[in-house]
Design a protein around this motif. Structure first.
Motif, PDB file in Angstrom:
ATOM      1  N   ARG A  15       1.516  20.646 -10.766  1.00 40.50           N
ATOM      2  CA  ARG A  15       0.973  19.605  -9.640  1.00 40.50           C
ATOM      3  C   ARG A  15      -0.453  19.350  -9.912  1.00 40.50           C
ATOM      4  NH1 ARG A  15       1.739  22.354  -3.952  1.00 40.50           N
ATOM      5  NH2 ARG A  15       3.712  21.808  -4.639  1.00 40.50           N
ATOM      6  N   THR A  16      -1.280  20.259 -10.330  1.00 41.36           N
ATOM      7  CA  THR A  16      -2.821  20.133 -10.531  1.00 41.36           C
ATOM      8  C   THR A  16      -2.621  18.999 -11.757  1.00 41.36           C
ATOM      9  OG1 THR A  16      -3.284  22.171  -9.776  1.00 41.36           O
ATOM     10  CG2 THR A  16      -4.826  21.108 -11.332  1.00 41.36           C
ATOM     11  N   LEU A  17      -2.061  19.154 -12.728  1.00 39.04           N
ATOM     12  CA  LEU A  17      -2.034  18.203 -13.823  1.00 39.04           C
ATOM     13  C   LEU A  17      -1.080  16.820 -13.576  1.00 39.04           C
ATOM     14  CD1 LEU A  17      -1.029  20.833 -16.638  1.00 39.04           C
ATOM     15  CD2 LEU A  17      -3.070  19.880 -16.272  1.00 39.04           C
ATOM     16  N   VAL A  18      -0.427  16.778 -12.633  1.00 41.61           N
ATOM     17  CA  VAL A  18       0.450  15.668 -12.440  1.00 41.61           C
ATOM     18  C   VAL A  18      -0.594  14.648 -11.280  1.00 41.61           C
ATOM     19  CG1 VAL A  18       2.448  14.447 -11.719  1.00 41.61           C
ATOM     20  CG2 VAL A  18       2.499  16.272 -13.341  1.00 41.61           C
ATOM     21  N   ALA A  19      -1.083  15.400 -10.462  1.00 38.86           N
ATOM     22  CA  ALA A  19      -1.780  14.755  -9.461  1.00 38.86           C
ATOM     23  C   ALA A  19      -2.562  13.609  -9.769  1.00 38.86           C
ATOM     24  CB  ALA A  19      -2.248  15.723  -8.333  1.00 38.86           C
ATOM     25  N   PRO A  20      -3.510  13.909 -10.583  1.00 39.64           N
ATOM     26  CA  PRO A  20      -4.481  12.775 -11.167  1.00 39.64           C
ATOM     27  C   PRO A  20      -3.512  11.503 -11.859  1.00 39.64           C
ATOM     28  CG  PRO A  20      -5.134  14.841 -11.817  1.00 39.64           C
ATOM     29  CD  PRO A  20      -3.933  15.096 -11.163  1.00 39.64           C
ATOM     30  N   LEU A  21      -2.547  11.827 -12.373  1.00 40.04           N
ATOM     31  CA  LEU A  21      -1.953  10.723 -12.980  1.00 40.04           C
ATOM     32  C   LEU A  21      -1.113   9.781 -11.935  1.00 40.04           C
ATOM     33  CD1 LEU A  21       0.228  12.727 -15.859  1.00 40.04           C
ATOM     34  CD2 LEU A  21      -2.091  11.206 -15.933  1.00 40.04           C
ATOM     35  N   THR A  22      -0.875  10.450 -10.615  1.00 41.83           N
ATOM     36  CA  THR A  22      -0.200   9.431  -9.448  1.00 41.83           C
ATOM     37  C   THR A  22      -1.310   8.583  -9.253  1.00 41.83           C
ATOM     38  OG1 THR A  22      -0.601  11.309  -7.878  1.00 41.83           O
ATOM     39  CG2 THR A  22       1.502  11.242  -9.122  1.00 41.83           C
ATOM     40  N   ARG A  23      -2.343   8.855  -9.215  1.00 41.99           N
ATOM     41  CA  ARG A  23      -3.557   7.903  -8.708  1.00 41.99           C
ATOM     42  C   ARG A  23      -3.861   7.072  -9.555  1.00 41.99           C
ATOM     43  NH1 ARG A  23      -4.918  13.060  -6.991  1.00 41.99           N
ATOM     44  NH2 ARG A  23      -6.761  13.364  -8.357  1.00 41.99           N
ATOM     45  N   THR A  24      -3.173   6.742 -10.599  1.00 45.57           N
ATOM     46  CA  THR A  24      -3.705   5.635 -11.972  1.00 45.57           C
ATOM     47  C   THR A  24      -2.909   4.309 -11.368  1.00 45.57           C
ATOM     48  OG1 THR A  24      -1.692   6.174 -13.066  1.00 45.57           O
ATOM     49  CG2 THR A  24      -3.877   7.377 -13.560  1.00 45.57           C
ATOM     50  N   ASN A  93       3.081   3.904   0.212  1.00 44.57           N
ATOM     51  CA  ASN A  93       3.585   2.912  -0.265  1.00 44.57           C
ATOM     52  C   ASN A  93       2.923   2.581  -1.658  1.00 44.57           C
ATOM     53  OD1 ASN A  93       5.622   0.585  -0.791  1.00 44.57           O
ATOM     54  ND2 ASN A  93       4.342  -0.766   0.230  1.00 44.57           N
ATOM     55  N   PHE A  94       2.606   3.698  -2.318  1.00 46.81           N
ATOM     56  CA  PHE A  94       1.945   3.676  -3.822  1.00 46.81           C
ATOM     57  C   PHE A  94       0.668   2.920  -3.819  1.00 46.81           C
ATOM     58  CE2 PHE A  94       6.391   4.439  -4.677  1.00 46.81           C
ATOM     59  CZ  PHE A  94       6.535   5.522  -5.581  1.00 46.81           C
ATOM     60  N   ALA A  95      -0.102   2.991  -2.534  1.00 44.48           N
ATOM     61  CA  ALA A  95      -1.354   2.260  -2.199  1.00 44.48           C
ATOM     62  C   ALA A  95      -0.990   0.726  -2.305  1.00 44.48           C
ATOM     63  CB  ALA A  95      -2.465   2.757  -3.384  1.00 44.48           C
ATOM     64  N   GLY A  96       0.183   0.388  -2.034  1.00 46.13           N
ATOM     65  CA  GLY A  96       0.336  -1.089  -1.860  1.00 46.13           C
ATOM     66  C   GLY A  96      -0.498  -1.691  -0.608  1.00 46.13           C
ATOM     67  N   ASP A  97      -0.561  -2.987  -0.521  1.00 49.35           N
ATOM     68  CA  ASP A  97      -1.313  -3.579   0.558  1.00 49.35           C
ATOM     69  C   ASP A  97      -0.271  -3.869   1.826  1.00 49.35           C
ATOM     70  OD1 ASP A  97       0.197  -5.630  -0.663  1.00 49.35           O
ATOM     71  OD2 ASP A  97      -1.518  -7.012  -0.314  1.00 49.35           O
ATOM     72  N   ARG A  98       0.823  -3.419   1.707  1.00 47.23           N
ATOM     73  CA  ARG A  98       1.924  -3.403   2.926  1.00 47.23           C
ATOM     74  C   ARG A  98       2.213  -2.084   3.301  1.00 47.23           C
ATOM     75  NH1 ARG A  98       5.055  -9.134   2.651  1.00 47.23           N
ATOM     76  NH2 ARG A  98       3.562 -10.310   1.609  1.00 47.23           N
ATOM     77  N   HIS A  99       2.570  -2.004   4.648  1.00 50.70           N
ATOM     78  CA  HIS A  99       3.196  -0.850   4.963  1.00 50.70           C
ATOM     79  C   HIS A  99       4.599  -0.627   4.593  1.00 50.70           C
ATOM     80  CE1 HIS A  99       0.052   0.216   7.770  1.00 50.70           C
ATOM     81  NE2 HIS A  99       0.204  -1.065   8.277  1.00 50.70           N
ATOM     82  N   PRO A 100       5.255   0.452   4.126  1.00 56.59           N
ATOM     83  CA  PRO A 100       6.596   0.497   3.642  1.00 56.59           C
ATOM     84  C   PRO A 100       7.661   0.161   4.755  1.00 56.59           C
ATOM     85  CG  PRO A 100       5.709   2.673   3.665  1.00 56.59           C
ATOM     86  CD  PRO A 100       4.537   1.579   3.882  1.00 56.59           C
ATOM     87  N   ALA A 101       8.856  -0.314   4.333  1.00 55.57           N
ATOM     88  CA  ALA A 101       9.639  -1.002   5.485  1.00 55.57           C
ATOM     89  C   ALA A 101      10.088   0.306   6.373  1.00 55.57           C
ATOM     90  CB  ALA A 101      10.691  -1.521   4.864  1.00 55.57           C
ATOM     91  N   TRP A 102      10.188   1.580   6.000  1.00 56.47           N
ATOM     92  CA  TRP A 102      10.772   2.691   6.652  1.00 56.47           C
ATOM     93  C   TRP A 102       9.783   3.026   7.770  1.00 56.47           C
ATOM     94  CZ3 TRP A 102       7.547   7.020   7.185  1.00 56.47           C
ATOM     95  CH2 TRP A 102       6.886   7.162   6.086  1.00 56.47           C
ATOM     96  N   ARG A 152      -7.257   4.604   1.074  1.00 59.57           N
ATOM     97  CA  ARG A 152      -8.580   3.890   0.693  1.00 59.57           C
ATOM     98  C   ARG A 152      -8.392   2.623  -0.240  1.00 59.57           C
ATOM     99  NH1 ARG A 152     -10.440   9.176   1.118  1.00 59.57           N
ATOM    100  NH2 ARG A 152     -10.016   9.506  -1.194  1.00 59.57           N
ATOM    101  N   GLU A 153      -7.443   3.032  -1.428  1.00 59.93           N
ATOM    102  CA  GLU A 153      -7.106   1.803  -2.072  1.00 59.93           C
ATOM    103  C   GLU A 153      -6.213   0.982  -1.764  1.00 59.93           C
ATOM    104  OE1 GLU A 153      -5.881   3.879  -5.639  1.00 59.93           O
ATOM    105  OE2 GLU A 153      -7.582   5.241  -5.631  1.00 59.93           O
ATOM    106  N   SER A 154      -5.475   1.048  -0.598  1.00 57.53           N
ATOM    107  CA  SER A 154      -4.521   0.199  -0.046  1.00 57.53           C
ATOM    108  C   SER A 154      -5.269  -1.053   0.809  1.00 57.53           C
ATOM    109  CB  SER A 154      -3.379   0.608   0.687  1.00 57.53           C
ATOM    110  OG  SER A 154      -3.841   1.259   1.946  1.00 57.53           O
ATOM    111  N   GLY A 155      -6.623  -0.798   1.346  1.00 55.26           N
ATOM    112  CA  GLY A 155      -7.289  -1.724   2.257  1.00 55.26           C
ATOM    113  C   GLY A 155      -6.501  -1.486   3.528  1.00 55.26           C
ATOM    114  N   ARG A 156      -5.664  -0.451   4.032  1.00 56.90           N
ATOM    115  CA  ARG A 156      -5.213  -0.467   5.095  1.00 56.90           C
ATOM    116  C   ARG A 156      -5.044   0.822   5.637  1.00 56.90           C
ATOM    117  NH1 ARG A 156       0.043   1.409   4.409  1.00 56.90           N
ATOM    118  NH2 ARG A 156       0.828   1.426   2.422  1.00 56.90           N
ATOM    119  N   THR A 157      -4.690   0.928   6.979  1.00 57.03           N
ATOM    120  CA  THR A 157      -4.741   2.425   7.504  1.00 57.03           C
ATOM    121  C   THR A 157      -3.246   2.654   7.527  1.00 57.03           C
ATOM    122  OG1 THR A 157      -6.378   1.804   9.362  1.00 57.03           O
ATOM    123  CG2 THR A 157      -4.991   3.644   9.742  1.00 57.03           C
TER     124      THR A 157
END
Length: 176
Positions: A15-24, A93-102, A152-157
């Motif tokens: 988890r410690t090794l993978v977590a930073p990759l998920t923020r790329t 939503n993977f830091a996307g600018d839209r809320h996920p449909a769910w 923070r990266e998505s620009g939305r709450t």
């Protein structure tokens, strides 16, 4: 650390090794396209008992009712136990600018269901209020460091929900 000794140590290390990759940027671009099909195949093969994401963090499949279609929709998600028998899920939503449909589905139809390790149960979703968001994020980030950076990266709450298990006869049948 996990209670499981060596296995817990291995999971925490991965988890410690993978977590930073998920923020790329690459993960945020490829993740939404690659992970859902893999999750669907793995769920089919294991009868819903194993999720790819569940190898590193607690994971569930959220079963919602479509806000517009009224059809059942499934979303594999990471969740964080809140310490009171409920699950916290974050609509990153993977830091996307839209809320996920769910998340829209839960706002329209808060009665839903979740499957955890092959066991399905009805839940009632509630949006976590502003005054409780930081505490919820702290709990989530204790499990997956840096996860709030998606907000923070998505620009939305990001919408945070608490999923409260309910007895089937109280749920009213929606989303189950």
């Amino acid at each position: 650390m996990h209670e499981n000794g060596r296995m817990g140590l291995l999971v925490d290390t991965v988890r410690t090794l993978v977590a930073p990759l998920t923020r790329t940027r690459a993960f945020r671009r490829l993740g939404p396209r690659v992970l859902p099909p893999i999750e669907r195949v793995l769920a089919r093969v294991t009868g819903g008992r194993v999720q790819l994401s569940g190898l590193l963090v607690p994971s569930l499949v959220l079963h919602t009712t479509g806000a517009r279609s009224g059809e059942q929709r499934d979303a594999p998600l990471m969740y964080t136990p809140d310490g009171r028998g409920r699950a916290i899920v974050a609509g990153t939503n993977f830091a996307g600018d839209r809320h996920p449909a769910w998340t829209t589905n839960l706002l329209a139809h808060p009665d839903a269901a979740i499957t955890v390790r092959g066991r399905r149960m009805p839940v009632r979703a509630s949006l976590i209020p502003e005054g409780e968001r930081d505490a919820a994020w702290d709990r989530i980030q204790a499990q997956w460091p840096g996860y709030r950076s998606y907000e923070r990266e998505s620009g939305r709450t990001v919408r945070l929900f608490r999923l409260q298990p309910v007895r089937a006869d109280r749920q009213g049948g929606a989303g189950a």
